[in-house]
Design a protein around this motif. Sequence first.
Motif, short mmCIF file in Angstrom:
data_model
loop_
_atom_site.label_atom_id
_atom_site.label_comp_id
_atom_site.label_asym_id
_atom_site.label_seq_id
_atom_site.Cartn_x
_atom_site.Cartn_y
_atom_site.Cartn_z
N TYR A 169 0.81 -1.22 0.00
CA TYR A 169 0.00 0.00 0.00
C TYR A 169 0.84 1.28 0.00
O TYR A 169 0.44 2.29 -0.56
N PHE A 170 2.02 1.24 0.60
CA PHE A 170 2.78 2.46 0.84
C PHE A 170 3.17 3.16 -0.46
O PHE A 170 3.54 2.53 -1.45
N ASP A 171 3.11 4.50 -0.44
CA ASP A 171 3.48 5.33 -1.59
C ASP A 171 4.94 5.75 -1.44
O ASP A 171 5.29 6.53 -0.57
N PHE A 172 5.80 5.22 -2.32
CA PHE A 172 7.23 5.49 -2.27
C PHE A 172 7.65 6.63 -3.19
O PHE A 172 8.84 6.76 -3.50
N LEU A 173 6.73 7.44 -3.67
CA LEU A 173 6.99 8.58 -4.57
C LEU A 173 7.16 8.13 -6.02
O LEU A 173 7.34 6.94 -6.30
N TYR A 174 7.12 9.07 -6.92
CA TYR A 174 7.34 8.85 -8.36
C TYR A 174 6.37 7.82 -8.94
O TYR A 174 6.74 7.01 -9.79
N ASN A 175 5.14 7.85 -8.46
CA ASN A 175 4.12 6.91 -8.93
C ASN A 175 4.49 5.46 -8.60
O ASN A 175 3.98 4.53 -9.21
N ALA A 176 5.39 5.28 -7.63
CA ALA A 176 5.77 3.94 -7.19
C ALA A 176 4.91 3.58 -5.98
O ALA A 176 5.32 3.72 -4.83
N ILE A 177 3.71 3.12 -6.27
CA ILE A 177 2.76 2.77 -5.22
C ILE A 177 2.91 1.30 -4.91
O ILE A 177 2.61 0.45 -5.74
N GLY A 178 3.38 0.98 -3.72
CA GLY A 178 3.60 -0.41 -3.36
C GLY A 178 5.03 -0.84 -3.64
O GLY A 178 5.75 -0.24 -4.44
N ILE A 179 5.45 -1.89 -2.96
CA ILE A 179 6.85 -2.30 -3.00
C ILE A 179 7.28 -2.83 -4.36
O ILE A 179 8.44 -2.69 -4.74
N GLN A 180 6.36 -3.44 -5.13
CA GLN A 180 6.73 -3.94 -6.45
C GLN A 180 7.14 -2.78 -7.36
O GLN A 180 8.20 -2.82 -8.00
N SER A 181 6.32 -1.74 -7.40
CA SER A 181 6.63 -0.58 -8.23
C SER A 181 7.86 0.15 -7.70
O SER A 181 8.68 0.66 -8.47
N ALA A 182 7.99 0.21 -6.36
CA ALA A 182 9.13 0.91 -5.77
C ALA A 182 10.44 0.22 -6.12
O ALA A 182 11.43 0.87 -6.48
N ALA A 183 10.47 -1.10 -6.00
CA ALA A 183 11.69 -1.84 -6.33
C ALA A 183 12.06 -1.65 -7.79
O ALA A 183 13.24 -1.52 -8.14
N ARG A 184 11.06 -1.62 -8.67
CA ARG A 184 11.31 -1.41 -10.09
C ARG A 184 11.77 0.02 -10.37
O ARG A 184 12.68 0.26 -11.16
N THR A 185 11.14 0.99 -9.71
CA THR A 185 11.44 2.39 -9.97
C THR A 185 12.84 2.77 -9.50
O THR A 185 13.60 3.42 -10.23
N TYR A 186 13.21 2.36 -8.30
CA TYR A 186 14.49 2.79 -7.73
C TYR A 186 15.67 1.87 -8.08
O TYR A 186 16.81 2.34 -8.18
#
Length: 742
Positions: free
Chosen positions: A177-194
């Motif tokens: 659920y957490f918003d990691f910024l840069y439209n990286a909502i959730g850990i899957q998107s965050a890991a991919r984004t960063y």
Amino acid sequence: MALRRKFIHVLWWIMGITSIVLVVGVVAIWNGWIGYMPDIEDLQNPISRYSSQVYSADGKMMGTYSSTRDNRISVSYNNISPHLIHALISVEDERFYEHSGVDFKALSRALLKRGLMGQESAGGGSTITQQLAKQLYSETAHSKIERLLQKPIEWIIAVKLEKNYTKEEIITMYLNYFDFLYNAIGIQSAARTYFDKDPKNLTVTEAATLIGLCKNPSYYNPVRYPDRSRERRNVVLAQMQKAGYISKAEYQEYAAQPIKLNFKKSDKSTLQEGIAPYFREYIRQYMMAEKPLAENYPTWKRPQFVIDSIAWEEDPLFGWCNKNLKRNGHPYNVNTDGLRIFTTIDSRMQRYAEEAVLEHLSQTLQPAFDAQTRGNSKGPFSSRMSNEDYERVMNRAIRQSQRYQVLKAEGATEEQIKKSFNTPVNMKVFTYKGDVEKTMTPIDYEHFQYDMAMVGRRQVGSTMKPYLYSLALSNGYNPCDKIPNKMTTYVVDGGRWTPKGGGGLGNGAMVPLRSGLARSSNWCSAYLISKFTPQSLVELLHKYGLNNPNIKAKMSLCLGPCEVTVGEMVSGYTTFVNKGMRSAPLLVTRIEDSDGHVLANFQPRHNEVLSEEASYKMLVLLRGVVESGTGRRVRGYGVHAQMGGKTGTTNQNADAWFMGVTPELVNGVWVGGEDRDIHFYSTGIGQGAAAALPIWGRYMRKVYSDASLNYSQDAKFDVPKEFKPCDEKVPQTDDDIMDIYQ
């Protein structure tokens, strides 16, 4: 003594009243009488919106579907790195596995140190479960008093969450659920984004960096503030050492490392980003389609109602979301239900197709088109177009644009809208070397976003002729049988129709069917449809999957004036390679839920169109087009495989087609302008053999050059050795007939 006794009584009364108030307050909050309390269904499905993921046949994630820009992708506990879980527990909730939602020890410490002693660094005492409750159900507080009132509600919600979920599920929900910024909502998107990784592959330092964001993602943003982010990461690492998840030596090693990102921010929508965006959007609409009802289709869309009705009955994928219900009785939604959709498209072949289009258009077609419209004030339309027709086309384009519809909905007058379209503005304009910024009027440009593969229909020209010839072959004709190639006037509906174009075979000559198709003679086609009737051709076209009700039983149908999609044409041509069985488009092989449970499997759908013998004969005709007819240019692209095909060109060179078949692949290419009034002046460059065929040739060369695809130029059409293209009594002397099946 009496005073002391009285004081004790007062204290007991205060404690009693306080206890009653607390109990009543807890009961009131628990039942939702005070503040907001989610109902049981909401608690059992707290995160209701997950992006669905679309995968290629070769395992690449092509893109996602979502209802907003929130690109939240569900990931299971087993696919989350243990380093992430250890880091989160260490820094946010060290007694996570010991409490039932509220950590009273940590809460007491926070009240004492922060509330009484004013130590802001003492922490807030919130557990991971409480933080999840806050994220899910609490609005942003605008004051300390408002935040103080929210706390008891979050405590109760946290307890309820603990009653409904395991510890592993709570951690998974938190990270999803957490918003990691840069439209990286959730850990899957965050890991991919960063870091351009899946969550399960994150290292200790990468996990600590992302968990460090949970305190304040903007303040500890590793992209903008790497030093600040590194300090926070090291705090997380220190807590991991304290909790025993890493050793002191490991802490010292990790803490000394700089922040290393592989940052991939996307400013595009989830539709534009990724592989094959047109294809993905088509699948989204196809799966989300509702059961067709005639009253929902305006008169001008009634043909689409017929097509959709057939798809609803025959294709399980069409409207799948509304044909199937979730456990709660609601239909599926690809934008919110976190589905995993596995398609038949190969990402490598998709790339080769796009490269082939770009190469031919940028190197040949676009320069030729620009040359013919240079100095033409009416470009990209013909300079010969009348002023009245030019105004009509431009006004039509304006009225069909989204900009017009938005302005109209806002109440703008026609005069205001016209002024808006004629006022230059800054915009991005497509070029073959990338988008560029320009100042121009909106009427001149808008990125083309209409799917011309599966949705848009255009006239098919001579690519219609193989269907007509297959009708003849199904009724006793052979490739060697001769028919008259003669300009003839036919009486049609009280009028007279005289088709032009004998394919250079000579007026009045008797030519074999294989030559009539190879040279695309209109006279031969007119003769055949006069023998078998337009209605019989229409009925056969329906078997080929061309279900557009606007296909009318007219003599001119033999020349391809009807409008068909590229997808329908390719599906129809599969009949010639599949021993007379047409293969309906298979877009998706299976659908899974976010946990990997299979919800649906899809199998190829076939229907018989031709006999096996007729299909073998058609391969003779189609191979003749490539070996000695209008498609012979394809051999100039270094492709020596067995193949057949058919070119097609419509009036004024508005549409160019090439349909190609090989033993293993069937492909189709259409080239044309967004508007039908955009066309080449010269048939030399605008015909199918010049505009569309080169794309097919380039594409097939790339496919055959990629050994990983396992397509071989040595493959042979599956035809029995004893098959004879023509009757024994007919001499078979042509080289393109004699060597086909050796």
